[in-house]
Design a protein around this motif. Structure first.
Motif, PDB file in Angstrom:
ATOM      1  N   GLY A   1      -0.338   3.959  -5.436  1.00 19.01           N
ATOM      2  CA  GLY A   1       0.840   3.457  -4.737  1.00 19.01           C
ATOM      3  C   GLY A   1       2.164   3.790  -5.386  1.00 19.01           C
ATOM      4  O   GLY A   1       3.197   3.275  -4.988  1.00 19.01           O
ATOM      5  N   ARG A   2       2.180   4.662  -6.366  1.00 15.12           N
ATOM      6  CA  ARG A   2       3.416   4.919  -7.114  1.00 15.12           C
ATOM      7  C   ARG A   2       4.531   5.511  -6.260  1.00 15.12           C
ATOM      8  O   ARG A   2       5.706   5.255  -6.507  1.00 15.12           O
ATOM      9  CB  ARG A   2       3.150   5.776  -8.342  1.00 15.12           C
TER      10      ARG A   2
ATOM     11  N   PRO B   1       0.845  -1.182   0.000  1.00 16.34           N
ATOM     12  CA  PRO B   1       0.000   0.000   0.000  1.00 16.34           C
ATOM     13  C   PRO B   1       0.885   1.238   0.000  1.00 16.34           C
ATOM     14  O   PRO B   1       2.106   1.142   0.195  1.00 16.34           O
ATOM     15  CB  PRO B   1      -0.748  -0.109   1.327  1.00 16.34           C
ATOM     16  N   GLU B   2       0.261   2.346  -0.220  1.00 20.79           N
ATOM     17  CA  GLU B   2       0.945   3.610  -0.024  1.00 20.79           C
ATOM     18  C   GLU B   2       0.324   4.280   1.190  1.00 20.79           C
ATOM     19  O   GLU B   2      -0.870   4.567   1.209  1.00 20.79           O
ATOM     20  CB  GLU B   2       0.790   4.517  -1.240  1.00 20.79           C
TER      21      GLU B   2
ATOM     22  N   VAL C   1       4.484  -1.932 -13.422  1.00 23.53           N
ATOM     23  CA  VAL C   1       3.862  -2.105 -12.111  1.00 23.53           C
ATOM     24  C   VAL C   1       2.368  -2.295 -12.309  1.00 23.53           C
ATOM     25  O   VAL C   1       1.783  -1.750 -13.242  1.00 23.53           O
ATOM     26  CB  VAL C   1       4.098  -0.826 -11.256  1.00 23.53           C
ATOM     27  N   VAL C   2       1.752  -3.045 -11.403  1.00 25.24           N
ATOM     28  CA  VAL C   2       0.295  -3.082 -11.341  1.00 25.24           C
ATOM     29  C   VAL C   2      -0.092  -2.074 -10.267  1.00 25.24           C
ATOM     30  O   VAL C   2       0.227  -2.262  -9.095  1.00 25.24           O
ATOM     31  CB  VAL C   2      -0.234  -4.486 -10.972  1.00 25.24           C
ATOM     32  N   GLY C   3      -0.727  -0.995 -10.683  1.00 27.50           N
ATOM     33  CA  GLY C   3      -1.135   0.055  -9.748  1.00 27.50           C
ATOM     34  C   GLY C   3      -2.653   0.092  -9.628  1.00 27.50           C
ATOM     35  O   GLY C   3      -3.348   0.189 -10.644  1.00 27.50           O
ATOM     36  N   ILE C   4      -3.136   0.023  -8.406  1.00 31.73           N
ATOM     37  CA  ILE C   4      -4.575  -0.059  -8.161  1.00 31.73           C
ATOM     38  C   ILE C   4      -5.032   1.152  -7.375  1.00 31.73           C
ATOM     39  O   ILE C   4      -4.501   1.444  -6.299  1.00 31.73           O
ATOM     40  CB  ILE C   4      -4.906  -1.354  -7.388  1.00 31.73           C
TER      41      ILE C   4
END
Length: 185
Positions: free
Chosen positions: A116-117, A79-80, A138-141
């Motif tokens: 979450g970058r 997570p971010e 990246v897989v960013g959600i």
């Protein structure tokens, strides 16, 4: 027949109510479609890490380091939190050193709006210092759009496929290279 690439998918959040376990479940379902991958989930909540770095490794530290050592490649599900990644993830990463070297790391990140970058950017720096190779995609959600489900967007499934393809290429190449010539830093 080639030995499957051993990928450790590390759940980087230890918060109660986290989305990480559900995001990991979705991602491992995507990875399960590939017969040449052997996926293991490494959930940091299952390790009783000490609050401070001990003089001698604990049983939990040794168990985590064994998982890192066994893997040919990694996917960190993070997570971010406050434009960074979780402290327990950094603590766990620091328990291993040589075990990360010359292995690829990919990221599945999630957050609100940022996907979450910022967490991934910081993790790239950490893994570079450990002589690991981070893959580009990246897989960013974006959790504001909802958590991934089996019916998620084609874009998310495509992102997961691209990440797995890159991880497979680098994982196999680096596994062969380590077997031919041990990595020395």
């Amino acid at each position: 027949m080639m030995t499957p690439l051993r990928i450790a998918v590390i759940i980087g959040s230890t918060r109660e109510g986290r989305a990480g376990d559900r995001v990991t479940s979705w991602f491992t379902e995507q990875a399960a479609r590939h017969d040449d991958l052997a996926v293991t989930v490494v959930d940091l909540t299952e390790y009783d890490f000490p609050a401070s770095y001990p003089a001698e490794p604990t049983a939990s530290i040794r168990a985590f380091v064994r998982e890192v050592s066994r893997a040919d490649a990694f996917v960190v599900v993070t997570p971010e939190y406050n434009h960074s990644f979780p402290a327990p993830l950094k603590q766990a990463i620091d328990y291993a050193y040589d075990e990360w070297q010359a292995k690829p790391v990919g990221f599945v990140s999630y957050g609100c709006r940022s996907t979450g970058r910022y967490a991934v950017d910081q993790l790239r720096t950490v893994f570079t210092a450990l002589h690991a190779m981070t893959v580009r995609d990246v897989v960013g959600i974006d959790l504001l759009a909802g958590e991934p489900t089996p019916q998620c967007t084609d874009e998310l499934r495509r992102d997961a496929s691209v990440l797995l393809d890159q991880l497979r290429w680098w994982g196999l190449a680096l596994r062969d290279a380590r077997a031919a010539r041990p990595y020395v830093s």
